[in-house]
Design an enzyme around this catalytic site. Structure first.
Site, PDB file in Angstrom:
ATOM      1  CB  SER A  46      -7.756   3.473   3.116  1.00  0.00           C
ATOM      2  OG  SER A  46      -7.232   3.016   4.231  1.00  0.00           O
ATOM      3  CB  SER A  67      -8.237   0.596   5.878  1.00  0.00           C
ATOM      4  OG  SER A  67      -9.283   1.901   6.047  1.00  0.00           O
ATOM      5  CE  LYS A 120      -3.940   1.780   2.931  1.00  0.00           C
ATOM      6  NZ  LYS A 120      -4.848   1.336   4.000  1.00  0.00           N
TER       7      LYS A 120
END
Lengths: 97, 485
Positions: free
Chosen positions: B153, B177, B78
């Site tokens: 997210s 998330s 990420k």
């Protein structure tokens, strides 16, 4: 919620709101505050607050200095550099400004 | 190009058997990314040269019994995780050109384990959001239905894994998330116990709530990654000294007699009928396997949302003060004084949602509001922790849905932040209590969209979570379903 509160928060947070943005923002902000304020009805008398993710506190290490050979790398990320300094605009406003 | 298995386990076996080399694997993966990521848009940065070099090194080390745990296994990270000299943007204009000078501890560990970084994947800006629509660059699309969100997210992570571009991706979970994107894309998402995995090198959002964790196709794969990334770290003083080794130890063990609690507050009207059905199916499966499943009440969890948004925003307002346009990141070209550098850079560099949360956090922490907002939220947090403790006196794990609905259409909610916030109701209590949790595939809804359920464990009881989730995995075939791209 007062407009002054929002403006004060913006000043503390170093964020800039033009008149138009501010009005839009206030609307959403008020709804968020309303959502959050629901929890006022819960009785938390005598309950200690929890501020941390776990009970690990005050982790120590030996007070020994360690060299960082790569400090120059850190300057690579700065927008304007002079020698080993990061250059910034004037810190204090002068009569000319 | 070579044909290759899609799971970590499959890849490890294939490399060991000599079916293909890591170089062939990595080349095939980039070819596949070329073919599909134009539609999914999971990746922000690809690191092909370094990946091929790492693949060459992995092949040299070989795949014998002493090989590093993830030797030759590709992954994505990420983009809020620091990767040395590789663009790390947090999906924000503020860090659009930023290249860290160091690797996050977890990245260091994965490299040492032989894993190969394929690229950096998309997220909601600074991990604030539930749909990846808050990314400064572009949204990411759900491989199961390209008009829908892959969640957030960690939407880039979930999309990259569910589209089989990489066998695993790193995500971060501050309020759900990792788990919600996993549920929206039909894969496994694992959030460790707070402190089990180092946060050093992860751009901080809410320091007392977040953890880094894996998104994978199977439960066993998640256990393997957890073995590689967990453990204390001298650079993160919130990490726990007690280390879990062999996360998959209880895989295959019977769950007979295991006591599973289902909190009724999590099964209220907020969830869709399809999710309610999937939950019922899971309960029946666990009961068939000999577990005892009972309803419990956790009266304070419904206020988790309120406490979460205050606490996480307060912490975010503090953590994001460092982005001041001085030492790194975006500096507004027209700023003439230092004050302007701060204010203009931040107002221009941060997106709307990030600014909203900074404002909320600043407001909640200001002297006039501190008691009523921040401290009150912190007390509520204690009540929620107590709710969990009470349940765990009589039960081993908690079972619940992960999300209130399946993946919604892009543009559907991003206009209304409050509606977006309410959707986190099932995930945030876990972060407030610092507990481990796993989202796992539990079927599909009427539209064919994935549904994920959630198991929540006692602190440091990752092994039981993995045991129970794995039990469900082998008693259905959901893991075999793939999106068509």
């Amino acid at each position: 919620m007062e407009r002054e509160d929002v403006l004060k928060a913006a000043e503390l947070a170093k964020l800039d709101y033009s008149k138009s943005d501010l009005r839009e923002f206030e609307g959403v902000f008020q709804r968020i505050i309303n959502l959050v304020e629901e929890f006022q009805k819960i009785d938390t008398e005598g309950i200690k607050p929890t501020f941390h993710g776990n009970n690990v506190m005050n982790v120590y290490r030996e007070d020994v200095a360690v060299e960082n050979p790569n400090y120059q790398d850190l300057l690579d990320n700065a927008p304007t550099v002079q020698d080993t300094f990061i250059q910034v605009p004037a810190i204090m406003e002068t009569e000319e400004d | 190009m070579v044909k290759y298995p899609k799971t970590i386990k499959g890849i490890k076996d294939g490399l060991a058997a000599g079916d293909f080399t890591a170089v062939e694997l990595v080349e095939s993966i980039y070819a596949y990314i070329d073919a599909v990521d134009g539609k999914v848009k999971a990746f922000l940065t690809l690191t092909k040269e370094q990946a091929l070099e790492a693949a060459r090194q992995a092949d040299e080390i070989g795949y014998g019994p002493d090989a590093p745990l993830l030797n030759g296994v590709p992954f994505a990270a990420k983009d809020n995780v620091m990767t040395k000299d590789i663009l790390t943007t947090c999906a924000s204009k503020m860090l659009e050109d930023f290249k860290p000078t160091y690797d996050a501890t977890v990245v260091k560990k994965l490299r040492a384990a032989g894993a190969i970084l394929i690229g950096k994947v998309n997220l909601d800006e600074f991990a604030m959001g539930g749909s990846t629509e808050n990314s400064y660059f572009h949204p990411t699309y759900n491989p199961w239905d390209l008009e829908r969100t892959p969640g957030g997210s960690s939407g880039g992570s979930s999309a990259a894994v569910s589209s089989r571009q990489v066998p695993f991706a790193l995500g971060t979970d501050t309020g759900g998330s990792i788990r919600q994107p996993a549920a929206f894309t039909g894969i496994v998402g694992f959030k460790p116990t707070y402190g089990a995995v180092s946060r050093y090198g992860v751009a901080a959002f809410a320091s007392s709530l977040e953890q880094l964790g894996p998104l994978t196709l199977t439960v066993e794969d998640a256990a393997i990654v957890m073995d590689a990334i967990s453990g204390p770290d001298e650079y993160d003083m919130t990490t726990l000294q007690e280390e879990i080794t062999n996360h998959g130890e209880k895989i295959g063990q019977s769950i007979e007699g295991m006591r599973i609690a289902v909190p009724k507050e999590f099964v209220s009207d907020v969830i869709t009928d399809d999710i309610r059905k999937a939950l019922q199916e899971a309960i029946e499966s666990f009961e068939e396997q000999g577990a005892i499943v009972e309803e419990v009440s956790m009266p304070n969890v419904t206020y988790g949302i309120n406490a979460y948004y205050i606490i996480s925003s307060a912490e975010a307002s503090s953590n994001l003060q460092r982005y001041d346009g001085i030492r790194y990141g975006y500096r507004h070209p027209d700023a003439k004084t230092n004050e302007e550098v701060y204010t203009m850079s931040r107002s221009e560099g941060f997106g709307e949602e990030v600014q909203r949360r900074i404002m909320l956090g600043t407001y909640a922490l200001s002297s006039e509001h501190y008691d009523l907002f921040y401290e009150k939220a912190a007390r509520l947090r204690t009540l929620i922790i107590q709710d969990f403790k009470r349940v765990y006196e009589d039960y081993d794990v908690i079972l619940s849905p992960t999300t209130t609905s399946s993946a919604y259409k892009l543009g559907g909610r991003v206009e209304d932040p409050v509606e977006m916030y309410m959707a986190d109701i099932l995930t945030v209590p876990v972060n407030l209590a610092g507990l481990p949790a796993i989202a796992f595939p539990a079927g599909f809804d009427k539209l064919g969209l994935p549904i994920g359920l959630q198991l929540i464990g006692k602190p440091l009881d990752e092994k039981t979570l993995i045991q129970v989730a794995h039990n469900y995995e082998v008693n259905n075939d959901y893991v075999l379903h793939e999106p068509e791209l």
